[in-house]
Design a protein around this motif. Sequence first.
Motif, short mmCIF file in Angstrom:
data_model
loop_
_atom_site.label_atom_id
_atom_site.label_comp_id
_atom_site.label_asym_id
_atom_site.label_seq_id
_atom_site.Cartn_x
_atom_site.Cartn_y
_atom_site.Cartn_z
N ALA A 120 -79.04 -24.62 -50.90
CA ALA A 120 -80.44 -24.73 -50.48
C ALA A 120 -81.28 -23.60 -51.04
N PHE A 121 -80.67 -22.42 -51.21
CA PHE A 121 -81.46 -21.28 -51.71
C PHE A 121 -81.85 -21.47 -53.17
N ASP A 122 -81.09 -22.25 -53.93
CA ASP A 122 -81.50 -22.55 -55.30
C ASP A 122 -82.89 -23.18 -55.32
N ALA A 123 -83.12 -24.13 -54.43
CA ALA A 123 -84.43 -24.78 -54.36
C ALA A 123 -85.50 -23.84 -53.81
N ILE A 124 -85.11 -22.98 -52.86
CA ILE A 124 -86.09 -22.05 -52.28
C ILE A 124 -86.53 -21.01 -53.30
N LEU A 125 -85.59 -20.49 -54.09
CA LEU A 125 -85.96 -19.54 -55.13
C LEU A 125 -86.82 -20.22 -56.20
N GLN A 129 -90.48 -19.33 -58.00
CA GLN A 129 -90.62 -19.26 -59.45
C GLN A 129 -91.61 -20.27 -60.01
N SER A 130 -91.68 -21.44 -59.39
CA SER A 130 -92.58 -22.50 -59.86
C SER A 130 -93.94 -22.44 -59.19
N ASN A 131 -94.15 -21.42 -58.36
CA ASN A 131 -95.45 -21.23 -57.70
C ASN A 131 -95.80 -22.39 -56.76
N GLY A 132 -94.78 -22.87 -56.01
CA GLY A 132 -95.07 -23.82 -54.95
C GLY A 132 -94.43 -25.18 -55.07
N LEU A 133 -93.57 -25.41 -56.07
CA LEU A 133 -92.93 -26.71 -56.22
C LEU A 133 -91.63 -26.72 -55.41
N LEU A 134 -91.54 -27.66 -54.47
CA LEU A 134 -90.40 -27.71 -53.55
C LEU A 134 -89.67 -29.03 -53.73
N THR A 135 -88.39 -28.95 -54.10
CA THR A 135 -87.55 -30.13 -54.27
C THR A 135 -86.23 -29.91 -53.54
N ARG A 136 -85.76 -30.93 -52.87
CA ARG A 136 -84.52 -30.82 -52.09
C ARG A 136 -83.33 -31.22 -52.96
N PRO A 137 -82.26 -30.41 -52.98
CA PRO A 137 -81.05 -30.80 -53.72
C PRO A 137 -80.42 -32.04 -53.10
#
Length: 428
Positions: A120-125, A129-137
């Motif tokens: 989950a932290f991969d997506a949170i980091l 880095q992407s300045n607000g892009l959130l995707t769930r693994p």
Amino acid sequence: MFQLLNRQPDALEVRADMKSALRATVEFKTGPRLYSKNYNRRASCPEAALASTETSHALRERQLVVNNERVKINISGKIYETLYSTLARFPETLLGSPSKRIQYFDQGRQEYFFNRNRNAFDAILFYYQSNGLLTRPENIRLQEFCDELKFFEIGEETLNEFKRDEGALDDDDDEEVTLPSNFILAKIWLWFEYPVLSKVSRLVATISVFLISLSIVVLCAETYQNNNEVQRIYKHLEWVCIAWFTLEFVLRIISCPDKVKFLRDVLNLIDLASLIAFYCLLIFYKDKAGYKVAGLFRVSRLLKLFRHLDELKVLVKTVRATWRELIMIMFFILITTAIFSGWTFYVEHEDQKEEFSSIPASAWFVIISMTNVGYGDMVPITTLGKLLGAICTLAGVLVIALPSPVIVTKFRFFYEKKKRKKLSSYRF
């Protein structure tokens, strides 16, 4: 007395005298040790010491952001490295705020340690880095991922938007019901705006659905060549429907607590436009253009059913949740149409100058071939043109069919959720 004077000192006394002499010698050479007022204040007040430490740590972190230094983050044994400036993009979050993340700092290892989910932290980091892009693994369940987002304090607004995209949050779930201050207006608003709230609301919704269907039936029946008596009956029925629609719209806009929000709703604007078009048609009855516009708005009354039928609401939620996939399908269709239109034009133009007169004209053949409609009004006659038509048909199947399972899955999710909601409201 002589015994006391002649007594030899024991070993403990000799050791204590030696320490005292050594301490005196050191103080004579170096002077007494001086303690600062700040040290004395921290020693007597641990809270002040902690505040001083946090202040110095915050200043140091601010300097690290300015110098674009790297930071180490340990997630259950897995080390991540990023920049302090990257975390500072969202200062309200746990990682973005130095005062919030200081409690997780390991002084010995010079890193931040969190006993959390690595995947989950991969997506949170990536969110930072992407300045607000959130995707769930894909290998993380939705509830677990939402728990991780809450822990790292990503933000309530971002979390709700993410849940809405995932289909876990309906607009009805977080919508605040605002009522007018007047008791009678509040009752009217609840009757006309919330069809499942009470028996009166269900009755009003039933009448609306029946009259909407009746107005469409009348509109279709009017297109037949009927005698004057039948046309008069259709006109009276249309008047009954219009009277109810006018009464409904007037009562809803009067009792609405937020008039601006009411007039911004697309369905309300369609209702208003259909009513205005009908009354304008009475004035300018002989105007053919006005008659066409009024007919278009009369057909658009079917959209009013979206307010009363839950099944249609499921369709709207599905489109809203899968708008990215729909845009992707439209983009694929647009690119494929442009490519095959140009190829088909240059292959068929010499043999069929009237049918394939231009690339936009050839695009019509490509669109009906990609969607597997095939009207037959435009047919390639050359061998290469037929081959392009076959490839275009197969490409259309791939372009439309590949993203479709995502849309079907979302629709099934919303439909099952709506069924569970209905079953929970039944009384057995």
